[in-house]
Design a protein around this motif. Structure first.
Motif, PDB file in Angstrom:
ATOM      1  N   ARG A 104       0.854  -1.189   0.000  1.00 21.67           N
ATOM      2  CA  ARG A 104       0.000   0.000   0.000  1.00 21.67           C
ATOM      3  C   ARG A 104       0.891   1.241   0.000  1.00 21.67           C
ATOM      4  O   ARG A 104       1.901   1.278   0.714  1.00 21.67           O
ATOM      5  CB  ARG A 104      -0.911   0.012   1.228  1.00 21.67           C
ATOM      6  CG  ARG A 104      -1.950  -1.104   1.223  1.00 21.67           C
ATOM      7  CD  ARG A 104      -2.845  -1.039   2.455  1.00 21.67           C
ATOM      8  NE  ARG A 104      -3.857  -2.067   2.424  1.00 21.67           N
ATOM      9  CZ  ARG A 104      -5.042  -1.940   1.843  1.00 21.67           C
ATOM     10  NH1 ARG A 104      -5.355  -0.786   1.245  1.00 21.67           N
ATOM     11  NH2 ARG A 104      -5.924  -2.917   1.870  1.00 21.67           N
ATOM     12  N   ALA A 105       0.469   2.236  -0.766  1.00 18.95           N
ATOM     13  CA  ALA A 105       1.238   3.474  -0.881  1.00 18.95           C
ATOM     14  C   ALA A 105       0.281   4.653  -0.853  1.00 18.95           C
ATOM     15  O   ALA A 105      -0.631   4.733  -1.685  1.00 18.95           O
ATOM     16  CB  ALA A 105       2.054   3.489  -2.167  1.00 18.95           C
ATOM     17  N   PRO A 106       0.441   5.580   0.086  1.00 17.37           N
ATOM     18  CA  PRO A 106      -0.380   6.793   0.067  1.00 17.37           C
ATOM     19  C   PRO A 106      -0.102   7.599  -1.193  1.00 17.37           C
ATOM     20  O   PRO A 106       1.022   7.615  -1.713  1.00 17.37           O
ATOM     21  CB  PRO A 106       0.056   7.538   1.331  1.00 17.37           C
ATOM     22  CG  PRO A 106       0.724   6.510   2.191  1.00 17.37           C
ATOM     23  CD  PRO A 106       1.341   5.538   1.263  1.00 17.37           C
TER      24      PRO A 106
ATOM     25  N   VAL B  29       3.413  -8.265  -8.156  1.00 20.63           N
ATOM     26  CA  VAL B  29       3.356  -7.242  -7.116  1.00 20.63           C
ATOM     27  C   VAL B  29       2.122  -6.384  -7.344  1.00 20.63           C
ATOM     28  O   VAL B  29       1.966  -5.780  -8.421  1.00 20.63           O
ATOM     29  CB  VAL B  29       4.631  -6.368  -7.100  1.00 20.63           C
ATOM     30  CG1 VAL B  29       4.518  -5.293  -6.031  1.00 20.63           C
ATOM     31  CG2 VAL B  29       5.859  -7.222  -6.875  1.00 20.63           C
ATOM     32  N   ARG B  30       1.245  -6.340  -6.354  1.00 21.29           N
ATOM     33  CA  ARG B  30       0.020  -5.521  -6.415  1.00 21.29           C
ATOM     34  C   ARG B  30       0.215  -4.321  -5.476  1.00 21.29           C
ATOM     35  O   ARG B  30       0.527  -4.501  -4.288  1.00 21.29           O
ATOM     36  CB  ARG B  30      -1.189  -6.333  -5.998  1.00 21.29           C
ATOM     37  CG  ARG B  30      -1.473  -7.521  -6.907  1.00 21.29           C
ATOM     38  CD  ARG B  30      -2.549  -8.422  -6.314  1.00 21.29           C
ATOM     39  NE  ARG B  30      -3.795  -7.693  -6.113  1.00 21.29           N
ATOM     40  CZ  ARG B  30      -4.769  -7.593  -7.008  1.00 21.29           C
ATOM     41  NH1 ARG B  30      -4.633  -8.197  -8.186  1.00 21.29           N
ATOM     42  NH2 ARG B  30      -5.876  -6.933  -6.742  1.00 21.29           N
ATOM     43  N   ILE B  31       0.026  -3.128  -6.008  1.00 24.90           N
ATOM     44  CA  ILE B  31       0.223  -1.895  -5.239  1.00 24.90           C
ATOM     45  C   ILE B  31      -1.101  -1.164  -5.170  1.00 24.90           C
ATOM     46  O   ILE B  31      -1.668  -0.768  -6.211  1.00 24.90           O
ATOM     47  CB  ILE B  31       1.305  -1.007  -5.874  1.00 24.90           C
ATOM     48  CG1 ILE B  31       2.638  -1.764  -5.954  1.00 24.90           C
ATOM     49  CG2 ILE B  31       1.476   0.277  -5.067  1.00 24.90           C
ATOM     50  CD1 ILE B  31       3.719  -1.027  -6.681  1.00 24.90           C
ATOM     51  N   GLN B  32      -1.602  -0.969  -3.958  1.00 25.84           N
ATOM     52  CA  GLN B  32      -2.856  -0.261  -3.724  1.00 25.84           C
ATOM     53  C   GLN B  32      -2.542   1.169  -3.310  1.00 25.84           C
ATOM     54  O   GLN B  32      -1.833   1.407  -2.329  1.00 25.84           O
ATOM     55  CB  GLN B  32      -3.662  -0.956  -2.622  1.00 25.84           C
ATOM     56  CG  GLN B  32      -5.010  -0.344  -2.342  1.00 25.84           C
ATOM     57  CD  GLN B  32      -6.012  -0.616  -3.458  1.00 25.84           C
ATOM     58  OE1 GLN B  32      -6.099  -1.734  -3.978  1.00 25.84           O
ATOM     59  NE2 GLN B  32      -6.774   0.401  -3.829  1.00 25.84           N
ATOM     60  N   VAL B  33      -3.052   2.142  -4.054  1.00 28.97           N
ATOM     61  CA  VAL B  33      -2.844   3.564  -3.749  1.00 28.97           C
ATOM     62  C   VAL B  33      -3.929   4.000  -2.768  1.00 28.97           C
ATOM     63  O   VAL B  33      -5.127   3.795  -3.016  1.00 28.97           O
ATOM     64  CB  VAL B  33      -2.877   4.416  -5.028  1.00 28.97           C
ATOM     65  CG1 VAL B  33      -2.661   5.882  -4.676  1.00 28.97           C
ATOM     66  CG2 VAL B  33      -1.822   3.936  -6.011  1.00 28.97           C
ATOM     67  N   GLU B  34      -3.508   4.590  -1.667  1.00 28.48           N
ATOM     68  CA  GLU B  34      -4.437   5.031  -0.630  1.00 28.48           C
ATOM     69  C   GLU B  34      -4.708   6.524  -0.775  1.00 28.48           C
ATOM     70  O   GLU B  34      -3.807   7.313  -1.096  1.00 28.48           O
ATOM     71  CB  GLU B  34      -3.859   4.745   0.754  1.00 28.48           C
ATOM     72  CG  GLU B  34      -3.679   3.264   1.040  1.00 28.48           C
ATOM     73  CD  GLU B  34      -3.088   3.033   2.414  1.00 28.48           C
ATOM     74  OE1 GLU B  34      -2.507   3.988   2.971  1.00 28.48           O
ATOM     75  OE2 GLU B  34      -3.209   1.902   2.934  1.00 28.48           O
ATOM     76  N   ASP B  35      -5.957   6.884  -0.515  1.00 26.83           N
ATOM     77  CA  ASP B  35      -6.371   8.284  -0.614  1.00 26.83           C
ATOM     78  C   ASP B  35      -5.935   9.035   0.639  1.00 26.83           C
ATOM     79  O   ASP B  35      -6.048   8.537   1.757  1.00 26.83           O
ATOM     80  CB  ASP B  35      -7.881   8.371  -0.784  1.00 26.83           C
ATOM     81  CG  ASP B  35      -8.333   9.799  -1.066  1.00 26.83           C
ATOM     82  OD1 ASP B  35      -7.493  10.586  -1.553  1.00 26.83           O
ATOM     83  OD2 ASP B  35      -9.500  10.120  -0.781  1.00 26.83           O
TER      84      ASP B  35
ATOM     85  N   LYS C  30       6.880   8.354 -10.143  1.00 23.92           N
ATOM     86  CA  LYS C  30       6.090   9.552 -10.416  1.00 23.92           C
ATOM     87  C   LYS C  30       5.059   9.734  -9.306  1.00 23.92           C
ATOM     88  O   LYS C  30       4.775   8.810  -8.549  1.00 23.92           O
ATOM     89  CB  LYS C  30       5.388   9.456 -11.770  1.00 23.92           C
ATOM     90  CG  LYS C  30       6.334   9.384 -12.961  1.00 23.92           C
ATOM     91  CD  LYS C  30       5.547   9.327 -14.261  1.00 23.92           C
ATOM     92  CE  LYS C  30       6.463   9.269 -15.464  1.00 23.92           C
ATOM     93  NZ  LYS C  30       5.695   9.207 -16.738  1.00 23.92           N
ATOM     94  N   ALA C  31       4.515  10.950  -9.232  1.00 25.66           N
ATOM     95  CA  ALA C  31       3.503  11.251  -8.211  1.00 25.66           C
ATOM     96  C   ALA C  31       2.257  10.412  -8.442  1.00 25.66           C
ATOM     97  O   ALA C  31       1.792  10.244  -9.588  1.00 25.66           O
ATOM     98  CB  ALA C  31       3.165  12.735  -8.235  1.00 25.66           C
ATOM     99  N   LEU C  32       1.723   9.877  -7.376  1.00 29.47           N
ATOM    100  CA  LEU C  32       0.526   9.041  -7.441  1.00 29.47           C
ATOM    101  C   LEU C  32      -0.726   9.900  -7.279  1.00 29.47           C
ATOM    102  O   LEU C  32      -0.696  10.948  -6.639  1.00 29.47           O
ATOM    103  CB  LEU C  32       0.571   7.970  -6.346  1.00 29.47           C
ATOM    104  CG  LEU C  32       1.808   7.047  -6.351  1.00 29.47           C
ATOM    105  CD1 LEU C  32       1.754   6.097  -5.174  1.00 29.47           C
ATOM    106  CD2 LEU C  32       1.891   6.278  -7.664  1.00 29.47           C
ATOM    107  N   ASP C  33      -1.805   9.410  -7.858  1.00 31.59           N
ATOM    108  CA  ASP C  33      -3.078  10.125  -7.769  1.00 31.59           C
ATOM    109  C   ASP C  33      -4.173   9.083  -7.556  1.00 31.59           C
ATOM    110  O   ASP C  33      -4.507   8.298  -8.459  1.00 31.59           O
ATOM    111  CB  ASP C  33      -3.332  10.940  -9.039  1.00 31.59           C
ATOM    112  CG  ASP C  33      -4.543  11.852  -8.890  1.00 31.59           C
ATOM    113  OD1 ASP C  33      -5.178  11.843  -7.806  1.00 31.59           O
ATOM    114  OD2 ASP C  33      -4.855  12.578  -9.851  1.00 31.59           O
TER     115      ASP C  33
END
Length: 790
Positions: free
Chosen positions: A276-278, A370-376, A333-336
């Protein structure tokens, strides 16, 4: 006929001999040996021939490591001159004579006294001789013989090292050389098999073998795997006597290590990883680690990670940690979160050093998902541009909108945003912003000539969470308008000669304008209307932003008019047209025939007369020195000490200091007025002491008026405190010095208190006898006596 003599030497032999040999009466060996005599005879040819018999030799053998309790018998010396009457004496010399080997001087028997070791000394060379006891002369020539030590198997084989260390690569073929061990035997290699060594393996089978004659250790098992077993301990035996029973042996230990080869590919312990990545994670920040296991070590276990496929190939990266051999997933890069909240990657782990011999074991790489979940996260507002540039004319009215900035909350909630100006970037508060819509407007007039660029920062913050804010720079350029009239670049002050002629150029004028002009400035010059007709000078516009002033008449008189003020109008060609009137000062001066100025009424303009610069500097220095002298003199006078009461040691006259200022009692109204205690406002603040003049006059401080109902005690305490801190308040300190004269003076006391009441009883003639120091005192009192007598 010459007479020859000979020795008989008896020794032990291991075989029977002829019957004439006589057995020794005492045996020192456990072997049934016989005694054999060697005769060296010189009496006859027959005796000489006896020396050639088979039992006659000059070397003897003796077994080493004798273990008996008695001396070991070696042999017997005998001379044919020995009649048995004890007239001869046998002497032994050479290696070990008298120490290892002793001889019976009467019988010639030789014995070994110590246990012999062939490994220490294998051969001894000795000499024997018979001498006459009475004369001490030899009866036989000295004879030399050798004693050889027979070897027995008394030394076991010894390896050159106690412990051997060796290493071979794992998965080696059978028969691969490991190491060679070597053992040596100290016994005689030429005598029997005592020194013949044979090698065998006692421990380490079935993995290793050893060649019996060379001691070379080789592998005996195929595909030994280091990952299963890395260390082996092999025991090798070396045995003499050719390995036969009864031989002596020695052992050594060989530690064998299997070194690693790259025979194991990397393998991920799991097929899928989740992280998980904010969305606020900055670029190049790590978000997780993955690791593929490799059973190999060192460089064979080095792994390189890479992203082979996936929808986040451009958003994420992977780097290898060389210390832990882990793959670190990083953000590129910046995540959104609002744009995309899930990424799936394929990460591959590959060995960097692949051994082609083991490619048959399979590909040396592995894949993992690899699964990456972007957190709000609650993000700050985002401006529509990274920076804003606004242009505005300098004559814009106050409160005019000059531009607008826009920012929005990127979160799904879309919280409202308020705007503000960072006042650290707009200290003069020239601009302001509408907090609701981001419109920027002016709050003060603008002037391009004062400041061309205004760089301010606008802050956008969420109304519900003001901590979530962002900033954007706003660059405001002030555009020029024609609001400045042209003017002279300097103050023009020129002169005209009295003998000038008409139409003579006396000054060239130019102009400057603070405003900008895209096509270039174009100035026009003219005389002011009030001076155009009555002026003694004319103005000519050169049409190149310059103008010339010319004389209108011949000759000028400085006594009639010494100075002319010529008004000049300067105009530009921009819109709206701006003009200004500047003044040129023209002085009338006396000139020579070449037009060189000689003198003017305003002489400072032409040639400063009077004192030179050097003279002015000298006068200034004199004034400074005078001021310093006055200041020093005043300081010395303030610090001057009062004269002592007794100026000279010779002046012994009485000096009386009177302290009788006790006040005038109740009649002295100046000393103290009790009325001031009742009426504090009646105090005369300017009244100073009359008995002592203060050295420095301080301005008296007027105390605060006390209340009407102030208690007398409080009033006195207040005044006491004020006078304690007031340097001008009495009483002033007085210092009186009383010097100690000492005791035991031959003149005794001179005090008038101890003198008699009448002067007639005193006789001062004795003062003349006290010496020159009291001469003046004697003269003074002697004069007083003479005055009384007269």
């Amino acid at each position: 006929m010459r007479t020859y003599h000979c020795f008989w030497l008896l020794f032990w032999a291991g075989q029977p001999h002829q019957s004439f040999l006589t057995l020794l009466s005492k045996r020192t060996s456990g072997f049934p040996e016989k005694e054999k005599v060697l005769v060296f005879s010189g009496n006859s040819k027959k005796d000489f021939s006896r020396s050639k018999r088979s039992w006659m030799w000059n070397q003897f053998f003796l077994l080493e490591e004798y273990t008996g309790t008695d001396y070991q018998y070696v042999g017997k010396l005998h001379s044919d001159q020995d009649k048995g009457d004890g007239s001869l004496k046998y002497i032994l010399s050479g290696d070990g004579a008298g120490d290892l080997f002793i001889i019976n001087e009467n019988t010639g028997d030789i014995q070994a006294t110590k246990r012999l070791d062939r490994e220490e000394k294998p051969v001894y060379i000795l000499r024997a001789q018979a001498i006459n006891r009475r004369t001490g002369r030899p009866v036989e020539p000295e004879s030399e013989f050798i004693i050889k030590i027979h070897d027995i198997n008394d030394n076991e084989p010894m390896f050159t090292k106690d412990v051997y260390n060796a290493s071979i690569p794992e998965m080696s073929d059978v028969g691969t050389f490991v190491v060679q061990v070597t053992a040596t035997d100290a016994d005689d290699p030429t005598y029997g098999n005592s020194a013949k060594v044979v090698y065998s393996i006692l421990q380490g089978q079935p993995y290793f073998s050893v060649e019996s004659e060379t001691g070379i250790i080789k592998t005996a098992l195929l595909n030994m795997d280091r990952e299963n077993r890395e260390q082996y301990q092999v025991v090798i035996q070396a045995k003499d006597m050719g390995g036969q029973m009864g031989g002596l042996s020695g052992t050594t230990t060989v530690n064998i290590t299997l070194t690693d080869v790259n025979d194991n590919p990397p393998r991920f312990p799991q097929s899928t990883y989740q992280f998980r990545a904010p969305e606020s994670t900055p670029p190049d920040s790590p978000i997780g680690r993955i690791k593929a296991n490799d059973a190999d070590v060192d460089e064979n276990a080095e792994i390189e990670y890479s992203i082979t496929e996936g929808d986040g190939h451009d958003m994420f990266g992977v780097i290898t940690d060389k210390d832990t051999q882990e793959g670190i997933i990083t953000v590129k890069k910046a995540l959104d979160f609002e744009n995309k909240n899930l990424y799936i990657l394929k990460v591959e782990a590959t060995n960097t050093h692949v051994d082609p011999r083991f490619l048959y074991l399979g590909p040396f790489k592995d894949l993992a998902t690899v699964r990456i979940q972007v957190e709000d996260v609650d993000e700050p507002p985002v401006f529509s541009r990274p920076a804003y540039i606004i242009e505005v004319k300098e004559d814009v009215p106050i409160n005019s909108i000059i531009g607008t900035v826009t920012a929005q909350d990127p979160d799904a909630a879309k919280n409202p945003v308020k705007y503000s100006v960072d006042r650290h970037t707009d200290m003069d508060r020239v601009f302001n912003i509408n907090s609701g819509n981001g419109s920027i407007f002016t709050s003060k007039p603008l002037d391009r000539e004062t400041l061309l660029w205004h760089n301010i920062t606008v802050i956008a913050a969420e109304i519900n969470n003001p901590k979530q804010s962002s900033r954007v720079p706003v660059f405001i350029k002030v555009l020029d308008v024609n609001d400045n009239a042209p003017e002279f670049p300097m103050f023009y002050e020129t002169f005209v000669c009295e003998n000038a002629k008409a139409e003579q150029l006396i000054q060239t004028l130019s102009a400057v304008d603070k405003d900008d002009s895209f096509s270039g400035h174009q100035f026009s010059f003219s005389l002011a209307p009030e001076a155009a007709s009555s002026s003694n000078f004319t103005l000519q516009d050169n049409r190149d932003n310059t103008a010339g002033i010319f004389t209108r008449k011949n000759r000028y008189n400085r006594h009639e008019m010494s100075t002319y003020l010529l008004p000049v109008v300067i105009s530009d060609n921009d819109y709206p047209i701006q003009s200004s009137t500047e003044t040129v000062t023209i002085r009338v001066c006396a000139c020579d025939h070449r037009g060189k100025m000689l003198s003017c009424n305003a002489e400072a303009l032409i040639h400063p007369t009077g004192l030179s610069t050097g003279a002015l500097v000298a006068i200034l220095l004199c004034i400074i020195i005078l001021l310093v002298t006055v200041v020093l003199f005043a300081a010395l006078r303030r610090q001057r000490k009062k004269e002592p009461l007794i100026i000279s040691k010779e002046d012994i006259r009485d000096n009386i200091v009177s302290y009788n200022d006790e006040g005038g009692g109740e009649e002295d109204t100046q000393a103290f007025d009790i009325g001031t205690l009742r009426n504090p406002e009646a105090i005369d603040d300017n009244k100073l002491r009359r008995d002592i003049v203060p050295e420095t006059l301080f301005m008296p401080r007027r105390p605060a008026a006390a209340r009407d109902n102030t208690d007398v005690r409080d009033f006195i305490n207040q005044r006491l405190k004020e006078n304690d801190t007031d340097p001008t308040a009495p009483p002033y300190d007085s210092l009186a010095t009383y010097a100690y004269e000492g005791n035991g003076s031959v003149a005794e006391s001179l005090s008038s208190l101890e003198s008699v009441t009448t002067d007639g009883d005193q006789d001062y003639d004795y003062l003349s006898d006290w010496g020159p120091r009291f001469k003046k005192l004697a003269d003074m009192y002697g004069t007083m006596d003479s005055d009384k007598d007269s």
